[in-house]
Design a protein around this motif. Structure first.
Motif, PDB file in Angstrom:
ATOM      1  N   GLY A 112       0.800  -1.223   0.000  1.00  0.00           N
ATOM      2  CA  GLY A 112       0.000   0.000   0.000  1.00  0.00           C
ATOM      3  C   GLY A 112       0.830   1.269   0.000  1.00  0.00           C
ATOM      4  O   GLY A 112       0.289   2.365   0.141  1.00  0.00           O
ATOM      5  N   ASN A 113       2.165   1.149  -0.139  1.00  0.00           N
ATOM      6  CA  ASN A 113       3.080   2.309  -0.199  1.00  0.00           C
ATOM      7  C   ASN A 113       2.990   3.197   1.038  1.00  0.00           C
ATOM      8  O   ASN A 113       3.044   4.423   0.937  1.00  0.00           O
ATOM      9  CB  ASN A 113       2.785   3.159  -1.448  1.00  0.00           C
ATOM     10  CG  ASN A 113       2.892   2.363  -2.727  1.00  0.00           C
ATOM     11  OD1 ASN A 113       3.837   1.600  -2.905  1.00  0.00           O
ATOM     12  ND2 ASN A 113       1.904   2.522  -3.606  1.00  0.00           N
ATOM     13  N   TYR A 120       4.727   4.001   4.668  1.00  0.00           N
ATOM     14  CA  TYR A 120       5.733   3.731   5.674  1.00  0.00           C
ATOM     15  C   TYR A 120       5.150   3.817   7.081  1.00  0.00           C
ATOM     16  O   TYR A 120       5.617   3.161   8.011  1.00  0.00           O
ATOM     17  CB  TYR A 120       6.926   4.681   5.568  1.00  0.00           C
ATOM     18  CG  TYR A 120       7.963   4.308   6.594  1.00  0.00           C
ATOM     19  CD1 TYR A 120       8.685   3.126   6.449  1.00  0.00           C
ATOM     20  CD2 TYR A 120       8.163   5.065   7.741  1.00  0.00           C
ATOM     21  CE1 TYR A 120       9.592   2.717   7.409  1.00  0.00           C
ATOM     22  CE2 TYR A 120       9.066   4.672   8.704  1.00  0.00           C
ATOM     23  CZ  TYR A 120       9.776   3.496   8.538  1.00  0.00           C
ATOM     24  OH  TYR A 120      10.656   3.086   9.501  1.00  0.00           O
ATOM     25  N   ALA A 121       4.103   4.622   7.247  1.00  0.00           N
ATOM     26  CA  ALA A 121       3.467   4.709   8.565  1.00  0.00           C
ATOM     27  C   ALA A 121       2.960   3.335   8.992  1.00  0.00           C
ATOM     28  O   ALA A 121       3.051   2.948  10.162  1.00  0.00           O
ATOM     29  CB  ALA A 121       2.305   5.703   8.536  1.00  0.00           C
ATOM     30  N   LEU A 122       2.435   2.588   8.040  1.00  0.00           N
ATOM     31  CA  LEU A 122       1.925   1.252   8.341  1.00  0.00           C
ATOM     32  C   LEU A 122       3.086   0.276   8.577  1.00  0.00           C
ATOM     33  O   LEU A 122       3.009  -0.597   9.442  1.00  0.00           O
ATOM     34  CB  LEU A 122       1.045   0.764   7.186  1.00  0.00           C
ATOM     35  CG  LEU A 122       0.040  -0.360   7.484  1.00  0.00           C
ATOM     36  CD1 LEU A 122      -0.741  -0.076   8.751  1.00  0.00           C
ATOM     37  CD2 LEU A 122      -0.908  -0.518   6.308  1.00  0.00           C
ATOM     38  N   ILE A 123       4.163   0.431   7.813  1.00  0.00           N
ATOM     39  CA  ILE A 123       5.342  -0.408   8.031  1.00  0.00           C
ATOM     40  C   ILE A 123       5.951  -0.103   9.399  1.00  0.00           C
ATOM     41  O   ILE A 123       6.381  -1.006  10.123  1.00  0.00           O
ATOM     42  CB  ILE A 123       6.381  -0.185   6.913  1.00  0.00           C
ATOM     43  CG1 ILE A 123       5.824  -0.685   5.571  1.00  0.00           C
ATOM     44  CG2 ILE A 123       7.691  -0.891   7.242  1.00  0.00           C
ATOM     45  CD1 ILE A 123       6.733  -0.421   4.389  1.00  0.00           C
ATOM     46  N   ALA A 124       5.973   1.191   9.771  1.00  0.00           N
ATOM     47  CA  ALA A 124       6.473   1.572  11.096  1.00  0.00           C
ATOM     48  C   ALA A 124       5.623   0.940  12.191  1.00  0.00           C
ATOM     49  O   ALA A 124       6.134   0.487  13.223  1.00  0.00           O
ATOM     50  CB  ALA A 124       6.462   3.093  11.236  1.00  0.00           C
ATOM     51  N   ASP A 125       4.326   0.901  11.938  1.00  0.00           N
ATOM     52  CA  ASP A 125       3.411   0.255  12.867  1.00  0.00           C
ATOM     53  C   ASP A 125       3.735  -1.229  12.989  1.00  0.00           C
ATOM     54  O   ASP A 125       3.669  -1.814  14.072  1.00  0.00           O
ATOM     55  CB  ASP A 125       1.975   0.430  12.358  1.00  0.00           C
ATOM     56  CG  ASP A 125       1.026   0.840  13.466  1.00  0.00           C
ATOM     57  OD1 ASP A 125       1.505   1.063  14.584  1.00  0.00           O
ATOM     58  OD2 ASP A 125      -0.183   0.924  13.201  1.00  0.00           O
ATOM     59  N   ALA A 126       4.095  -1.841  11.862  1.00  0.00           N
ATOM     60  CA  ALA A 126       4.460  -3.262  11.866  1.00  0.00           C
ATOM     61  C   ALA A 126       5.736  -3.488  12.665  1.00  0.00           C
ATOM     62  O   ALA A 126       5.866  -4.488  13.379  1.00  0.00           O
ATOM     63  CB  ALA A 126       4.639  -3.755  10.433  1.00  0.00           C
ATOM     64  N   ILE A 127       6.681  -2.548  12.541  1.00  0.00           N
ATOM     65  CA  ILE A 127       7.927  -2.650  13.301  1.00  0.00           C
ATOM     66  C   ILE A 127       7.640  -2.628  14.799  1.00  0.00           C
ATOM     67  O   ILE A 127       8.199  -3.410  15.573  1.00  0.00           O
ATOM     68  CB  ILE A 127       8.887  -1.501  12.936  1.00  0.00           C
ATOM     69  CG1 ILE A 127       9.374  -1.652  11.493  1.00  0.00           C
ATOM     70  CG2 ILE A 127      10.076  -1.463  13.897  1.00  0.00           C
ATOM     71  CD1 ILE A 127      10.179  -0.474  10.992  1.00  0.00           C
ATOM     72  N   GLU A 128       6.727  -1.745  15.191  1.00  0.00           N
ATOM     73  CA  GLU A 128       6.386  -1.669  16.613  1.00  0.00           C
ATOM     74  C   GLU A 128       5.733  -2.965  17.079  1.00  0.00           C
ATOM     75  O   GLU A 128       6.013  -3.472  18.167  1.00  0.00           O
ATOM     76  CB  GLU A 128       5.455  -0.492  16.897  1.00  0.00           C
ATOM     77  CG  GLU A 128       5.253  -0.297  18.388  1.00  0.00           C
ATOM     78  CD  GLU A 128       4.126   0.656  18.726  1.00  0.00           C
ATOM     79  OE1 GLU A 128       3.868   0.820  19.923  1.00  0.00           O
ATOM     80  OE2 GLU A 128       3.502   1.207  17.814  1.00  0.00           O
ATOM     81  N   SER A 129       4.835  -3.518  16.246  1.00  0.00           N
ATOM     82  CA  SER A 129       4.183  -4.775  16.619  1.00  0.00           C
ATOM     83  C   SER A 129       5.187  -5.917  16.718  1.00  0.00           C
ATOM     84  O   SER A 129       5.068  -6.787  17.578  1.00  0.00           O
ATOM     85  CB  SER A 129       3.090  -5.125  15.595  1.00  0.00           C
ATOM     86  OG  SER A 129       1.984  -4.269  15.729  1.00  0.00           O
ATOM     87  N   ALA A 130       6.190  -5.903  15.820  1.00  0.00           N
ATOM     88  CA  ALA A 130       7.243  -6.913  15.895  1.00  0.00           C
ATOM     89  C   ALA A 130       8.019  -6.755  17.205  1.00  0.00           C
ATOM     90  O   ALA A 130       8.393  -7.743  17.852  1.00  0.00           O
ATOM     91  CB  ALA A 130       8.186  -6.789  14.705  1.00  0.00           C
ATOM     92  N   ARG A 143      12.260  13.022   3.374  1.00  0.00           N
ATOM     93  CA  ARG A 143      13.218  13.653   2.472  1.00  0.00           C
ATOM     94  C   ARG A 143      13.255  12.997   1.088  1.00  0.00           C
ATOM     95  O   ARG A 143      13.864  13.534   0.173  1.00  0.00           O
ATOM     96  CB  ARG A 143      14.611  13.582   3.102  1.00  0.00           C
ATOM     97  CG  ARG A 143      14.713  14.359   4.418  1.00  0.00           C
ATOM     98  CD  ARG A 143      15.989  14.026   5.156  1.00  0.00           C
ATOM     99  NE  ARG A 143      17.167  14.302   4.352  1.00  0.00           N
ATOM    100  CZ  ARG A 143      18.412  14.009   4.713  1.00  0.00           C
ATOM    101  NH1 ARG A 143      18.615  13.389   5.884  1.00  0.00           N
ATOM    102  NH2 ARG A 143      19.430  14.287   3.940  1.00  0.00           N
ATOM    103  N   THR A 144      12.599  11.843   0.961  1.00  0.00           N
ATOM    104  CA  THR A 144      12.640  11.099  -0.302  1.00  0.00           C
ATOM    105  C   THR A 144      11.253  11.052  -0.932  1.00  0.00           C
ATOM    106  O   THR A 144      10.317  10.551  -0.298  1.00  0.00           O
ATOM    107  CB  THR A 144      13.133   9.659  -0.070  1.00  0.00           C
ATOM    108  OG1 THR A 144      14.394   9.699   0.609  1.00  0.00           O
ATOM    109  CG2 THR A 144      13.274   8.916  -1.390  1.00  0.00           C
ATOM    110  N   PRO A 145      11.064  11.553  -2.168  1.00  0.00           N
ATOM    111  CA  PRO A 145       9.756  11.502  -2.828  1.00  0.00           C
ATOM    112  C   PRO A 145       9.274  10.057  -2.984  1.00  0.00           C
ATOM    113  O   PRO A 145      10.064   9.149  -3.256  1.00  0.00           O
ATOM    114  CB  PRO A 145      10.032  12.127  -4.206  1.00  0.00           C
ATOM    115  CG  PRO A 145      11.263  12.942  -4.013  1.00  0.00           C
ATOM    116  CD  PRO A 145      12.091  12.212  -3.003  1.00  0.00           C
ATOM    117  N   HIS A 146       7.968   9.849  -2.787  1.00  0.00           N
ATOM    118  CA  HIS A 146       7.415   8.504  -2.938  1.00  0.00           C
ATOM    119  C   HIS A 146       5.927   8.606  -3.287  1.00  0.00           C
ATOM    120  O   HIS A 146       5.329   9.682  -3.268  1.00  0.00           O
ATOM    121  CB  HIS A 146       7.620   7.684  -1.669  1.00  0.00           C
ATOM    122  CG  HIS A 146       7.025   8.305  -0.435  1.00  0.00           C
ATOM    123  ND1 HIS A 146       5.705   8.228  -0.110  1.00  0.00           N
ATOM    124  CD2 HIS A 146       7.605   9.035   0.556  1.00  0.00           C
ATOM    125  CE1 HIS A 146       5.478   8.855   1.024  1.00  0.00           C
ATOM    126  NE2 HIS A 146       6.626   9.370   1.442  1.00  0.00           N
TER     127      HIS A 146
END
Length: 290
Positions: free
Chosen positions: A32-33, A35-45, A104-107
């Protein structure tokens, strides 16, 4: 079921829930592009790892007293809580760093379906928080309380991610980094929650005066025992899921040592009957004519 069994069983549920949610978040964030959700996954891990620490701490702290540990092993639970807090801070630091890099990186703008995933996660995590928090209150477990706050922290960061992604999607071009800013804000929320977990555990390690309500109840129970005239000093310290009490009683100064000894035992029995969480009571007898 004992407090130990309840706490350990609750931790197993936390581990299972965090594993499943971490996988769902990572997959949804990757495709889903977001990073907020990936960051959330990191916290859950991280929550999975910290829950394992909680589990180990609960099992070790529940060991009975022995020759080298006459007060039991309960302090290990607070030490595990410190480790959990440390892991939370590390996770927050990683999330903050990666968030800044993504800003800082376009996405691409996150996909709309990620909002539905996040909405479901917020509800699930809040339910987990309430369940684990209730069990921590029932068992007097500080590490289980820390585990509960992990779930609440996850719910908050997921809610922030939902807001950030919503802004990125509905505001259009120029707002692609909104979810990254949400992840950055989430990292500060995690650090704040880490402090909320750390503070009471520190008080437990230092035997801080934290149990006024219990002291009032102890005095009330002691006063009902025949032969007790009054109570003086009363100190309570928490060790794992149990409490140790130091209590000074005032009794008739004309009674025999044996009678004073009997009163002390009856007070101890009454306290442990009414408050099962009390592991031991050390009673000092004071005569009323001094």
């Amino acid at each position: 079921m004992s407090n130990k069994q309840t706490a350990i069983g609750t931790t197993y549920w936390s581990i299972l829930g965090n594993v499943l949610l971490a996988l769902c978040k990572f997959v949804a964030g990757y495709f889903g592009n977001s990073y907020a959700l990936i960051a959330d996954a990191i916290e859950s891990a991280g929550d999975v790892f910290s829950s394992f620490l909680v589990l180990l701490g609960l099992k070790y702290s529940s060991r009975p007293a022995d020759e080298n540990h006459p007060y039991g092993h309960g302090k290990a639970e607070a030490l595990v809580t410190f480790a959990v807090v440390g892991f939370l801070v590390v996770s927050a630091t990683v999330i903050a760093y990666e968030s800044i890099e993504h800003i800082r990186t376009p996405h691409k703008v996150p996909e709309t379906f990620t909002l539905y995933v996040l909405a479901a996660i917020v509800v699930i995590k809040e339910v987990f928080y309430r369940f684990v928090s209730k069990k921590s209150d029932e068992t007097n477990s500080s590490s289980l309380k820390a585990d509960a706050w992990h779930h609440r922290s996850d719910a908050i960061t997921s809610a922030l991610a939902f807001i950030g992604i919503s802004i990125a999607i509905f505001m259009g071009p120029g707002y692609e980094t909104a979810d990254d800013w949400a992840a950055l804000l989430a990292s500060s929320v995690i650090v704040y929650n880490a402090w909320l977990i750390f503070r009471p555990a520190l008080g437990e390690i230092l035997d801080e005066h934290l149990y006024d309500d219990m002291i009032v109840r102890i005095r009330q129970i002691a006063a009902t025992v025949k032969g007790v005239i009054d109570t003086e000093k009363c100190h309570v310290r928490k060790t794992g899921m149990t409490y140790f009490v130091d209590l000074h009683l005032t009794v008739n100064g004309q009674i025999t040592v044996a009678e004073g000894h009997d009163i002390a035992h009856r007070v101890k029995d009454a306290l442990q009957l009414e408050i099962p969480e009390i592991a031991d009571v050390l009673i000092h007898i004071e005569p009323d004519d001094l």
